[in-house]
Design a protein around this motif. Structure first.
Motif, PDB file in Angstrom:
ATOM      1  N   ALA A   1       0.828  -1.210   0.000  1.00  0.00           N
ATOM      2  CA  ALA A   1       0.000   0.000   0.000  1.00  0.00           C
ATOM      3  C   ALA A   1       0.860   1.256   0.000  1.00  0.00           C
ATOM      4  O   ALA A   1       0.556   2.228  -0.706  1.00  0.00           O
TER       5      ALA A   1
ATOM      6  N   LEU B   1       2.193   1.788  -3.541  1.00  0.00           N
ATOM      7  CA  LEU B   1       1.166   2.281  -4.465  1.00  0.00           C
ATOM      8  C   LEU B   1       0.905   3.768  -4.248  1.00  0.00           C
ATOM      9  O   LEU B   1       0.721   4.527  -5.210  1.00  0.00           O
TER      10      LEU B   1
ATOM     11  N   LEU C   1      -0.385  -5.163  -7.646  1.00  0.00           N
ATOM     12  CA  LEU C   1      -1.810  -5.466  -7.480  1.00  0.00           C
ATOM     13  C   LEU C   1      -2.072  -6.978  -7.419  1.00  0.00           C
ATOM     14  O   LEU C   1      -2.830  -7.438  -6.554  1.00  0.00           O
TER      15      LEU C   1
ATOM     16  N   TYR D   1      -8.479  -4.668  -1.865  1.00  0.00           N
ATOM     17  CA  TYR D   1      -8.414  -3.703  -2.956  1.00  0.00           C
ATOM     18  C   TYR D   1      -9.024  -2.360  -2.563  1.00  0.00           C
ATOM     19  O   TYR D   1      -8.758  -1.343  -3.215  1.00  0.00           O
TER      20      TYR D   1
ATOM     21  N   ALA E   1      -5.932  -0.743  -1.483  1.00  0.00           N
ATOM     22  CA  ALA E   1      -5.213  -0.223  -2.652  1.00  0.00           C
ATOM     23  C   ALA E   1      -5.833   1.079  -3.137  1.00  0.00           C
ATOM     24  O   ALA E   1      -5.116   2.039  -3.475  1.00  0.00           O
TER      25      ALA E   1
END
Length: 407
Positions: free
Chosen positions: A198, A201, A305, A324, A327
């Motif tokens: 995380a 990202l 991912l 997700y 994410a």
């Protein structure tokens, strides 16, 4: 009043959306842009939990319906308050549509390399929407009026919802009841491996989120860029992004144990490219580092991912809504801060310092992904459910549990 041509609407746009008395128009525009990511950031923990409980299809359909409503509202908005409400509503729709869509793909494609290919295709479509939107909106706005771009997008949302109903209708409540219960999002957040992903990202998307609201003014001031050059700034970057997705998918199929390395390499490319942006002196030069940034983001996203889904498979329960949602929270952090913080940094410290800081953050974070180097060697945890499914019933209690699963 005024006619409905592009020129007529363009001349009316500033009087129709005036800043509040004593207000700063740049700040209001920044808040308007950031409101979507802010609401998305707040709603994602709830949307992830809901998706885990009711399945992927119904939240995806609900998200598309909200997106349709918000986009149609944009087309007919006549004041700042309505624009703000529509933009915030987009965040609500995205919190469900984005998370449920990616989670649905991870669930349908449970094996590698098919999962990486499917998620890579989704990322390529996301990048196309993000990078093609400025010229698309600008051309339609110029020649067809301010309402047409939003009405076209509203029709896309409607068509997407109809296709979803035809191809993947929401599952029945009984079918969902027999699916496993997902791990709570707060437990996923404290998983160190998921936290590292995380963080990567969020960090890799900061340059894109911070440059989008600032690079246009910098190009006009530093190189005298024209309006068409500003409008086309990000479009060429779509092609290296797709290339990055393709390269990562092929490498992941051949060397799946190096997913962490592809992500680290992408962050290094983003860092170097960010530092090169202030040195550019014309439109042709600035395209190169922007392409590098999008190529690096493609490496990071396409590598990490699928890693999130794998981590859930081996360390938790194979239900993907909450992971997700995490994410999506990572992306939302960058895009919530970008329109508000980036302009202030440029104003106080300068555009070059902004880019150097973003580049340094990515370069320093890249070695952190070494923490993920042994992820591919992990084996699935043997929970009660796994034992029952793999070894069969051994007693009355286990037999009853197995019959419940079969039912």
């Amino acid at each position: 009043g005024g006619n409905e041509s592009g020129g007529g609407n363009r001349s009316l746009l500033r009087p129709r959306y005036p800043p509040a008395a004593g207000g700063n128009e740049d700040v209001q525009i920044g808040v308007l842009f950031a409101s979507k990511a802010m609401l998305q950031l707040l709603v994602n923990p709830l949307s992830g939990t809901l998706i885990d409980r009711v399945g992927y299809e119904a939240p995806l359909l609900a998200g598309l319906a909200v997106m349709f409503l918000s986009t149609a509202t944009f087309a007919f908005a006549e004041n700042y308050a309505t624009l703000f409400a529509a933009r915030s509503l987009q965040g609500l729709g995205s919190a469900f549509a984005d998370t449920a869509g990616i989670a649905l793909i991870a669930d349908r494609y449970a094996e590698e390399p098919a999962r990486s290919r499917a998620l890579g295709t989704a990322l390529a479509c996301i990048s196309f929407g993000s990078l093609a939107a400025p010229p698309f909106g600008g051309v339609l706005y110029q020649f067809a009026g301010k309402r047409v771009p939003f009405l076209v997008l509203a029709c896309v949302c409607l068509l997407d919802g109809l296709l979803l109903l035809a191809l993947a209708p929401p599952c029945a409540a009984g079918a969902r009841a027999n699916m496993p219960v997902g791990t709570p999002i707060h437990r996923l957040m404290v998983d160190p491996y998921i936290a590292v992903v995380a963080g990567a990202l969020a960090t890799c998307n900061i340059p894109l989120a911070f440059l989008e609201p600032t690079i246009a003014n910098w190009m006009k001031e530093s190189m005298g860029a024209s309006e068409w050059e500003v409008g086309l700034t990000w479009l060429p970057a779509f092609f290296p992004h797709v290339l990055g997705v393709y390269v990562t998918v092929r490498l992941a199929a051949a060397y799946p144990h190096l997913q962490w390395f592809y992500g680290a390499l992408g962050m290094a490319v983003i860092g170097a490219s960010s530092c090169l942006v202030p040195a550019c002196r014309n439109f042709g030069q600035v395209i190169v580092p922007l392409c590098g940034i999008c190529f690096g983001i493609a490496l990071v996203d396409t590598a990490l991912l699928p890693t999130l889904a794998f981590l859930v498979d081996v360390r938790h329960v194979s239900v993907y809504g909450s992971v997700y949602a995490i994410a999506d929270i990572s992306y939302s952090v960058a895009y919530a801060l970008g329109p508000i913080v980036a302009g202030q940094i440029v104003h106080t410290m300068g555009f070059a310092q902004l880019n150097l800081g973003m580049g340094l953050a990515n370069v320093l974070y890249a070695p952190v992904l070494l923490f993920l180097r042994n992820v591919c060697q992990m084996k699935p945890s043997h929970s009660e459910r796994n034992i029952l499914l793999e070894e069969g019933p051994k007693g009355l209690y286990d037999t009853i549990k197995m019959e419940e699963r079969k039912g």
